[in-house]
Design a protein around this motif. Structure first.
Motif, PDB file in Angstrom:
ATOM      1  N   THR A  12       0.894  -1.187   0.046  1.00 21.08           N
ATOM      2  CA  THR A  12      -0.105   0.166  -0.047  1.00 21.08           C
ATOM      3  C   THR A  12       1.003   1.350  -0.086  1.00 21.08           C
ATOM      4  O   THR A  12       0.199   2.410  -0.079  1.00 21.08           O
ATOM      5  N   ALA A  13       2.124   1.037   0.327  1.00 24.78           N
ATOM      6  CA  ALA A  13       3.042   1.986   0.318  1.00 24.78           C
ATOM      7  C   ALA A  13       3.027   3.008  -1.151  1.00 24.78           C
ATOM      8  O   ALA A  13       3.054   2.323  -1.985  1.00 24.78           O
ATOM      9  N   LYS A  14       3.181   4.204  -1.314  1.00 25.11           N
ATOM     10  CA  LYS A  14       3.506   4.988  -2.499  1.00 25.11           C
ATOM     11  C   LYS A  14       4.896   4.689  -2.740  1.00 25.11           C
ATOM     12  O   LYS A  14       5.816   5.110  -2.282  1.00 25.11           O
ATOM     13  N   LYS A  15       4.972   4.022  -3.861  1.00 28.20           N
ATOM     14  CA  LYS A  15       6.098   3.842  -4.652  1.00 28.20           C
ATOM     15  C   LYS A  15       7.137   5.066  -5.049  1.00 28.20           C
ATOM     16  O   LYS A  15       6.573   5.900  -5.544  1.00 28.20           O
ATOM     17  N   LYS A  16       8.333   5.241  -4.532  1.00 35.03           N
ATOM     18  CA  LYS A  16       8.976   6.237  -4.905  1.00 35.03           C
ATOM     19  C   LYS A  16      10.268   6.087  -5.391  1.00 35.03           C
ATOM     20  O   LYS A  16      10.900   4.982  -5.213  1.00 35.03           O
ATOM     21  N   THR A  17      10.794   6.994  -6.498  1.00 30.53           N
ATOM     22  CA  THR A  17      12.161   7.081  -6.892  1.00 30.53           C
ATOM     23  C   THR A  17      12.822   8.397  -6.651  1.00 30.53           C
ATOM     24  O   THR A  17      12.687   9.160  -7.502  1.00 30.53           O
ATOM     25  N   PRO A  18      13.229   8.324  -5.423  1.00 30.42           N
ATOM     26  CA  PRO A  18      13.871   9.676  -5.171  1.00 30.42           C
ATOM     27  C   PRO A  18      14.970  10.035  -5.915  1.00 30.42           C
ATOM     28  O   PRO A  18      16.103   9.101  -6.081  1.00 30.42           O
ATOM     29  N   VAL A  19      15.507  11.227  -6.226  1.00 31.91           N
ATOM     30  CA  VAL A  19      16.712  11.666  -6.841  1.00 31.91           C
ATOM     31  C   VAL A  19      16.985  12.738  -6.487  1.00 31.91           C
ATOM     32  O   VAL A  19      16.407  13.558  -5.887  1.00 31.91           O
ATOM     33  N   LYS A  20      18.367  13.048  -6.865  1.00 31.09           N
ATOM     34  CA  LYS A  20      18.826  14.283  -6.699  1.00 31.09           C
ATOM     35  C   LYS A  20      19.534  15.072  -7.998  1.00 31.09           C
ATOM     36  O   LYS A  20      20.128  14.338  -8.685  1.00 31.09           O
ATOM     37  N   VAL A  21      19.274  16.220  -8.594  1.00 34.87           N
ATOM     38  CA  VAL A  21      19.757  16.636  -9.744  1.00 34.87           C
ATOM     39  C   VAL A  21      20.189  18.027  -9.691  1.00 34.87           C
ATOM     40  O   VAL A  21      19.757  18.735  -8.795  1.00 34.87           O
ATOM     41  N   TYR A  22      21.529  18.081  -9.995  1.00 35.17           N
ATOM     42  CA  TYR A  22      22.281  19.133 -10.260  1.00 35.17           C
ATOM     43  C   TYR A  22      22.067  19.928 -11.728  1.00 35.17           C
ATOM     44  O   TYR A  22      22.297  19.259 -12.597  1.00 35.17           O
ATOM     45  N   ILE A  23      21.795  21.306 -11.688  1.00 35.91           N
ATOM     46  CA  ILE A  23      21.309  22.053 -12.930  1.00 35.91           C
ATOM     47  C   ILE A  23      22.053  23.106 -13.085  1.00 35.91           C
ATOM     48  O   ILE A  23      22.338  23.975 -11.996  1.00 35.91           O
ATOM     49  N   LYS A  24      22.823  23.037 -14.312  1.00 36.76           N
ATOM     50  CA  LYS A  24      23.551  24.494 -14.527  1.00 36.76           C
ATOM     51  C   LYS A  24      22.495  25.235 -15.666  1.00 36.76           C
ATOM     52  O   LYS A  24      22.487  24.865 -16.790  1.00 36.76           O
ATOM     53  N   GLY A  25      22.098  26.197 -15.086  1.00 34.46           N
ATOM     54  CA  GLY A  25      21.067  27.041 -15.898  1.00 34.46           C
ATOM     55  C   GLY A  25      19.960  27.560 -14.883  1.00 34.46           C
ATOM     56  O   GLY A  25      20.178  27.543 -13.538  1.00 34.46           O
ATOM     57  N   ASN A  26      18.716  27.768 -15.544  1.00 36.34           N
ATOM     58  CA  ASN A  26      17.621  28.315 -14.804  1.00 36.34           C
ATOM     59  C   ASN A  26      16.429  27.328 -14.904  1.00 36.34           C
ATOM     60  O   ASN A  26      16.243  26.745 -15.854  1.00 36.34           O
TER      61      ASN A  26
END
Length: 232
Positions: A12-26
């Motif tokens: 029953t848990a909400k399935k998650k794909t946690p990510v971290k993204v580093y962006i150059k720009g806006n």
């Protein structure tokens, strides 16, 4: 926790794909509340579920010079345990899931895996690359040696988890099968496969493991834990 509770929690848990993204720009300001944003001059860090991050990246493609995305799981149902509240030593690379109970002054070494519903008693060491399966119950001052596998009882379901009582030693690369109980001060030799209960103060070895002898002065000396290692 019994296996039904764990199975229900995972299903029953909400399935998650946690990510971290580093962006150059806006990027624009349309950021979901579940996404954390750390912005600077011409750079942004986003932390959140990939379902949100993907849309942000696609929508802002023309504004982004380049980005780097970190990801270590996919559709995960159970997050890792918050280690900051533990009063024990956990070395880098250990994986401990939520709903695990860990006592005081334990040692969890590199590469150890402890699955949901497991319980670890005070001053127990889980050595490198050992696997503690779902719902396993491990007592105080136990040493689970490197590469040992303590079977879980989620799938296939079983009414009885593995129980390892106080002051036991489980040798390197040994396997303790579902429902087995290792009695107090029991010793399992390296590489053994334990399919039946082990009586207190007994030494077992082999595949399948068989009784070898009672714990004696020699085995006590060779299996003694070092209290100083457990000091924080």
């Amino acid at each position: 926790m019994d296996y039904k509770e764990i199975a229900n929690l995972i299903s029953t848990a909400k399935k998650k794909t946690p990510v971290k993204v580093y962006i150059k720009g806006n990027i624009d300001k349309r950021i979901p509340k579940d996404v954390m944003v750390f912005s600077g001059n011409d750079s942004v860090i986003l932390i959140g579920d990939y379902s949100y991050i993907k849309k942000i990246l696609e929508r802002n493609g023309s504004k982004i010079k380049y980005y780097y995305l970190e990801n270590n799981c996919r559709n995960s149902a159970i997050p890792l345990l918050d280690l900051k509240r533990l009063n024990c030593r956990v070395e880098p690379g250990a994986l401990i899931r939520e709903k695990v109970k860990i006592g005081r002054n334990c040692i969890i070494m590199m590469g150890a895996v402890i699955n949901i519903g497991a319980e670890i008693g005070d001053k127990t060491m889980i050595d490198m690359n050992a696997v503690i399966g779902s719902r396993a119950v491990i007592g105080k001052r136990v040493h689970i040696s490197a590469g040992a596998v303590i079977a879980g009882v989620l799938e296939p379901p079983s009414a009885k988890p593995v129980v390892i009582e106080d002051d036991a030693l489980i040798g390197a690369n040994s396997v303790i099968l579902e429902g087995v109980k290792i009695g107090k001060k029991g010793i399992v030799a390296a590489g053994a496969v334990v399919t039946k209960n082990v009586k207190p103060n007994s030494v077992v070895a082999g595949i399948p493991a068989k009784f070898i002898k009672k714990r004696d002065f020699k085995t006590i000396t060779k299996t003694k834990i070092i209290e100083e290692l457990r000091n924080l």
